[in-house]
Write a protein that holds these residues in place. Structure first.
Motif, PDB file in Angstrom:
ATOM      1  N   LEU A   1       0.821  -1.220   0.000  1.00 62.66           N
ATOM      2  CA  LEU A   1       0.000   0.000   0.000  1.00 62.66           C
ATOM      3  C   LEU A   1       0.853   1.268   0.000  1.00 62.66           C
ATOM      4  O   LEU A   1       0.490   2.271  -0.597  1.00 62.66           O
ATOM      5  CB  LEU A   1      -0.932   0.005   1.214  1.00 62.66           C
ATOM      6  CG  LEU A   1      -2.065  -1.011   1.209  1.00 62.66           C
ATOM      7  CD1 LEU A   1      -2.855  -0.930   2.511  1.00 62.66           C
ATOM      8  CD2 LEU A   1      -2.996  -0.800   0.028  1.00 62.66           C
ATOM      9  N   MET A   2       1.971   1.227   0.697  1.00 64.66           N
ATOM     10  CA  MET A   2       2.857   2.388   0.774  1.00 64.66           C
ATOM     11  C   MET A   2       4.025   2.158  -0.188  1.00 64.66           C
ATOM     12  O   MET A   2       5.174   1.974   0.210  1.00 64.66           O
ATOM     13  CB  MET A   2       3.359   2.566   2.205  1.00 64.66           C
ATOM     14  CG  MET A   2       2.256   2.791   3.231  1.00 64.66           C
ATOM     15  SD  MET A   2       1.418   4.406   3.078  1.00 64.66           S
ATOM     16  CE  MET A   2      -0.206   3.856   2.497  1.00 64.66           C
ATOM     17  N   THR A   3       3.723   2.104  -1.467  1.00 67.44           N
ATOM     18  CA  THR A   3       4.717   1.714  -2.470  1.00 67.44           C
ATOM     19  C   THR A   3       5.682   2.836  -2.825  1.00 67.44           C
ATOM     20  O   THR A   3       6.787   2.575  -3.296  1.00 67.44           O
ATOM     21  CB  THR A   3       4.013   1.237  -3.753  1.00 67.44           C
ATOM     22  OG1 THR A   3       3.161   2.295  -4.229  1.00 67.44           O
ATOM     23  CG2 THR A   3       3.176   0.004  -3.481  1.00 67.44           C
ATOM     24  N   THR A   4       5.268   4.085  -2.644  1.00 67.64           N
ATOM     25  CA  THR A   4       6.111   5.225  -3.023  1.00 67.64           C
ATOM     26  C   THR A   4       6.138   6.233  -1.884  1.00 67.64           C
ATOM     27  O   THR A   4       5.269   6.209  -1.000  1.00 67.64           O
ATOM     28  CB  THR A   4       5.572   5.919  -4.283  1.00 67.64           C
ATOM     29  OG1 THR A   4       4.306   6.549  -3.967  1.00 67.64           O
ATOM     30  CG2 THR A   4       5.367   4.922  -5.422  1.00 67.64           C
ATOM     31  N   PRO A   5       7.107   7.136  -1.878  1.00 63.42           N
ATOM     32  CA  PRO A   5       7.115   8.186  -0.853  1.00 63.42           C
ATOM     33  C   PRO A   5       5.825   9.001  -0.845  1.00 63.42           C
ATOM     34  O   PRO A   5       5.399   9.473   0.219  1.00 63.42           O
ATOM     35  CB  PRO A   5       8.315   9.054  -1.252  1.00 63.42           C
ATOM     36  CG  PRO A   5       9.228   8.117  -1.968  1.00 63.42           C
ATOM     37  CD  PRO A   5       8.313   7.178  -2.713  1.00 63.42           C
ATOM     38  N   ALA A   6       5.189   9.152  -2.002  1.00 68.70           N
ATOM     39  CA  ALA A   6       3.946   9.927  -2.066  1.00 68.70           C
ATOM     40  C   ALA A   6       2.865   9.303  -1.192  1.00 68.70           C
ATOM     41  O   ALA A   6       2.090  10.021  -0.547  1.00 68.70           O
ATOM     42  CB  ALA A   6       3.461  10.032  -3.513  1.00 68.70           C
TER      43      ALA A   6
ATOM     44  N   VAL B   1      -7.570   5.408   8.828  1.00 73.23           N
ATOM     45  CA  VAL B   1      -8.109   6.269   7.776  1.00 73.23           C
ATOM     46  C   VAL B   1      -6.976   6.964   7.028  1.00 73.23           C
ATOM     47  O   VAL B   1      -7.033   7.139   5.799  1.00 73.23           O
ATOM     48  CB  VAL B   1      -9.099   7.296   8.375  1.00 73.23           C
ATOM     49  CG1 VAL B   1      -9.487   8.354   7.340  1.00 73.23           C
ATOM     50  CG2 VAL B   1     -10.350   6.591   8.893  1.00 73.23           C
ATOM     51  N   ALA B   2      -5.924   7.355   7.747  1.00 74.68           N
ATOM     52  CA  ALA B   2      -4.765   7.970   7.096  1.00 74.68           C
ATOM     53  C   ALA B   2      -4.101   6.982   6.133  1.00 74.68           C
ATOM     54  O   ALA B   2      -3.653   7.363   5.044  1.00 74.68           O
ATOM     55  CB  ALA B   2      -3.765   8.448   8.142  1.00 74.68           C
ATOM     56  N   LEU B   3      -4.047   5.700   6.514  1.00 71.28           N
ATOM     57  CA  LEU B   3      -3.494   4.678   5.624  1.00 71.28           C
ATOM     58  C   LEU B   3      -4.365   4.515   4.374  1.00 71.28           C
ATOM     59  O   LEU B   3      -3.845   4.360   3.261  1.00 71.28           O
ATOM     60  CB  LEU B   3      -3.380   3.345   6.354  1.00 71.28           C
ATOM     61  CG  LEU B   3      -2.245   3.218   7.374  1.00 71.28           C
ATOM     62  CD1 LEU B   3      -2.383   1.913   8.153  1.00 71.28           C
ATOM     63  CD2 LEU B   3      -0.886   3.287   6.695  1.00 71.28           C
ATOM     64  N   VAL B   4      -5.690   4.527   4.578  1.00 70.91           N
ATOM     65  CA  VAL B   4      -6.610   4.438   3.445  1.00 70.91           C
ATOM     66  C   VAL B   4      -6.364   5.594   2.477  1.00 70.91           C
ATOM     67  O   VAL B   4      -6.315   5.417   1.254  1.00 70.91           O
ATOM     68  CB  VAL B   4      -8.073   4.440   3.933  1.00 70.91           C
ATOM     69  CG1 VAL B   4      -9.043   4.588   2.755  1.00 70.91           C
ATOM     70  CG2 VAL B   4      -8.383   3.145   4.690  1.00 70.91           C
ATOM     71  N   ALA B   5      -6.179   6.789   3.030  1.00 69.10           N
ATOM     72  CA  ALA B   5      -5.924   7.957   2.186  1.00 69.10           C
ATOM     73  C   ALA B   5      -4.582   7.850   1.482  1.00 69.10           C
ATOM     74  O   ALA B   5      -4.462   8.121   0.279  1.00 69.10           O
ATOM     75  CB  ALA B   5      -5.969   9.229   3.038  1.00 69.10           C
TER      76      ALA B   5
ATOM     77  N   LEU C   1      -4.231   5.913  -1.756  1.00 74.46           N
ATOM     78  CA  LEU C   1      -4.845   6.461  -2.960  1.00 74.46           C
ATOM     79  C   LEU C   1      -3.823   7.131  -3.873  1.00 74.46           C
ATOM     80  O   LEU C   1      -4.032   7.223  -5.084  1.00 74.46           O
ATOM     81  CB  LEU C   1      -5.931   7.475  -2.588  1.00 74.46           C
ATOM     82  CG  LEU C   1      -7.207   6.916  -1.953  1.00 74.46           C
ATOM     83  CD1 LEU C   1      -8.114   8.057  -1.495  1.00 74.46           C
ATOM     84  CD2 LEU C   1      -7.951   6.018  -2.933  1.00 74.46           C
ATOM     85  N   ALA C   2      -2.717   7.606  -3.283  1.00 74.66           N
ATOM     86  CA  ALA C   2      -1.688   8.262  -4.095  1.00 74.66           C
ATOM     87  C   ALA C   2      -1.100   7.271  -5.090  1.00 74.66           C
ATOM     88  O   ALA C   2      -0.767   6.133  -4.751  1.00 74.66           O
ATOM     89  CB  ALA C   2      -0.594   8.825  -3.190  1.00 74.66           C
ATOM     90  N   ASN C   3      -0.973   7.692  -6.320  1.00 75.95           N
ATOM     91  CA  ASN C   3      -0.432   6.849  -7.394  1.00 75.95           C
ATOM     92  C   ASN C   3      -1.215   5.547  -7.562  1.00 75.95           C
ATOM     93  O   ASN C   3      -0.699   4.567  -8.122  1.00 75.95           O
ATOM     94  CB  ASN C   3       1.046   6.525  -7.141  1.00 75.95           C
ATOM     95  CG  ASN C   3       1.925   7.755  -7.141  1.00 75.95           C
ATOM     96  OD1 ASN C   3       1.686   8.698  -7.906  1.00 75.95           O
ATOM     97  ND2 ASN C   3       2.917   7.783  -6.281  1.00 75.95           N
TER      98      ASN C   3
ATOM     99  N   LEU D   1     -13.436   6.398   0.295  1.00 79.64           N
ATOM    100  CA  LEU D   1     -13.955   5.228  -0.414  1.00 79.64           C
ATOM    101  C   LEU D   1     -14.595   5.648  -1.740  1.00 79.64           C
ATOM    102  O   LEU D   1     -14.471   4.932  -2.745  1.00 79.64           O
ATOM    103  CB  LEU D   1     -14.972   4.486   0.449  1.00 79.64           C
ATOM    104  CG  LEU D   1     -14.414   3.801   1.707  1.00 79.64           C
ATOM    105  CD1 LEU D   1     -15.543   3.162   2.509  1.00 79.64           C
ATOM    106  CD2 LEU D   1     -13.370   2.745   1.336  1.00 79.64           C
ATOM    107  N   CYS D   2     -15.253   6.796  -1.747  1.00 79.91           N
ATOM    108  CA  CYS D   2     -15.826   7.315  -2.997  1.00 79.91           C
ATOM    109  C   CYS D   2     -14.730   7.598  -4.015  1.00 79.91           C
ATOM    110  O   CYS D   2     -14.878   7.298  -5.211  1.00 79.91           O
ATOM    111  CB  CYS D   2     -16.614   8.592  -2.718  1.00 79.91           C
ATOM    112  SG  CYS D   2     -18.155   8.352  -1.825  1.00 79.91           S
ATOM    113  N   ALA D   3     -13.632   8.185  -3.544  1.00 77.53           N
ATOM    114  CA  ALA D   3     -12.518   8.472  -4.438  1.00 77.53           C
ATOM    115  C   ALA D   3     -11.950   7.181  -5.019  1.00 77.53           C
ATOM    116  O   ALA D   3     -11.606   7.108  -6.209  1.00 77.53           O
ATOM    117  CB  ALA D   3     -11.432   9.249  -3.695  1.00 77.53           C
ATOM    118  N   GLY D   4     -11.855   6.148  -4.171  1.00 77.34           N
ATOM    119  CA  GLY D   4     -11.374   4.857  -4.670  1.00 77.34           C
ATOM    120  C   GLY D   4     -12.317   4.245  -5.680  1.00 77.34           C
ATOM    121  O   GLY D   4     -11.881   3.694  -6.702  1.00 77.34           O
ATOM    122  N   LEU D   5     -13.618   4.350  -5.425  1.00 78.19           N
ATOM    123  CA  LEU D   5     -14.608   3.802  -6.348  1.00 78.19           C
ATOM    124  C   LEU D   5     -14.590   4.543  -7.681  1.00 78.19           C
ATOM    125  O   LEU D   5     -14.738   3.933  -8.747  1.00 78.19           O
ATOM    126  CB  LEU D   5     -15.999   3.866  -5.721  1.00 78.19           C
ATOM    127  CG  LEU D   5     -17.134   3.177  -6.484  1.00 78.19           C
ATOM    128  CD1 LEU D   5     -16.827   1.697  -6.668  1.00 78.19           C
ATOM    129  CD2 LEU D   5     -18.460   3.353  -5.746  1.00 78.19           C
TER     130      LEU D   5
END
Length: 244
Positions: A39-44, A83-87, A90-92, A145-149
């Protein structure tokens, strides 16, 4: 006894206690981020998660002047970490290739929503801050979750209305003060909130077809519009009644 007392000398230790607990939450976020490289694949991804948690911590410092957070708020703080991890994921679009992990974190955050309330009742530590903290995390999780969908299913920008309606309601209350009046307790409101999250989670699973995901999102939006409409109608009817 001195006529004037330096209240800052009393507030400082309390602020330090709050800050210490928030730092512990930040360390938990870093540990989970390291343990979830998919999930945390990049510094972003990490910076987005850390930035959101930092913002939540600043707001907590501003609105919680009582020192130690207490067990109920600590559970809610753990939700904030998730929730911070969920957010961050979403990056990249890192969450796309680790969708089941991403959904599992969101589900745990949802389940903890009931735990903090239970802890508050058991420890008799209800507070307006705790209720607001919990509610804002719910709203933020739904928006994420909406952003992910939107990314996964390309349903159109309308899906963001599910998560954005709460913020539109708050913005409208700046113009129409009667919208900011307290609402009565409502099972309907709680049920709709839970259904929003459940519908979005189901829509996001790889096992759900595009059509089913669309129908789930539409059901969440319609139920939310009904719930907000009922609350707005009630507040409008009560606007001229004096508050006791």
């Amino acid at each position: 006894m001195p006529l004037f007392t330096n209240t800052s000398s009393y507030m400082l230790p309390k602020r330090l206690n709050t800050a210490a607990e928030l730092v512990v939450g930040g360390l938990l976020l870093l540990a989970l981020g390291i343990g979830l490289p998919q999930l945390m694949t990049t510094p972003a991804n990490g910076w987005l998660a850390l930035g959101l948690y930092t913002l939540i911590s600043i707001l907590a410092m501003l609105f919680w002047p009582h020192g130690s957070l207490g067990w109920a708020n600590r559970v809610t703080l753990a939700r904030a970490v998730l929730v911070a991890l969920v957010a961050g994921a979403l990056a990249n679009n890192a969450f796309v290739t680790a969708i089941w992990q991403w959904l599992a974190i969101a589900v745990i955050a949802l389940l903890l929503d009931g735990v903090d309330g239970w802890v508050a009742r058991r420890t008799q530590s209800h507070s307006q801050f705790g209720a607001r903290f919990d509610m804002e995390l719910d709203a933020l999780l739904i928006l994420l979750l909406c952003a992910g969908l939107l990314r996964l299913e390309s349903l159109g920008l309308w899906v963001l209305m599910i998560g954005g309606m709460r913020y539109l309601f708050v913005a409208a209350s700046w113009q129409f003060a009667w919208l900011s009046e307290p609402l009565y307790e409502s099972f309907r409101r709680k049920a709709v909130c839970v259904w929003q999250v459940v519908a979005l989670l189901l829509a996001l699973t790889p096992l759900t077809s595009h059509l089913a995901a669309s129908l789930l999102a539409i059901s969440a939006l319609i139920s939310l519009m009904y719930s907000f409409g009922a609350d707005v109608k009630w507040l409008y009817q009560q606007r001229n009644y004096p508050r006791g």
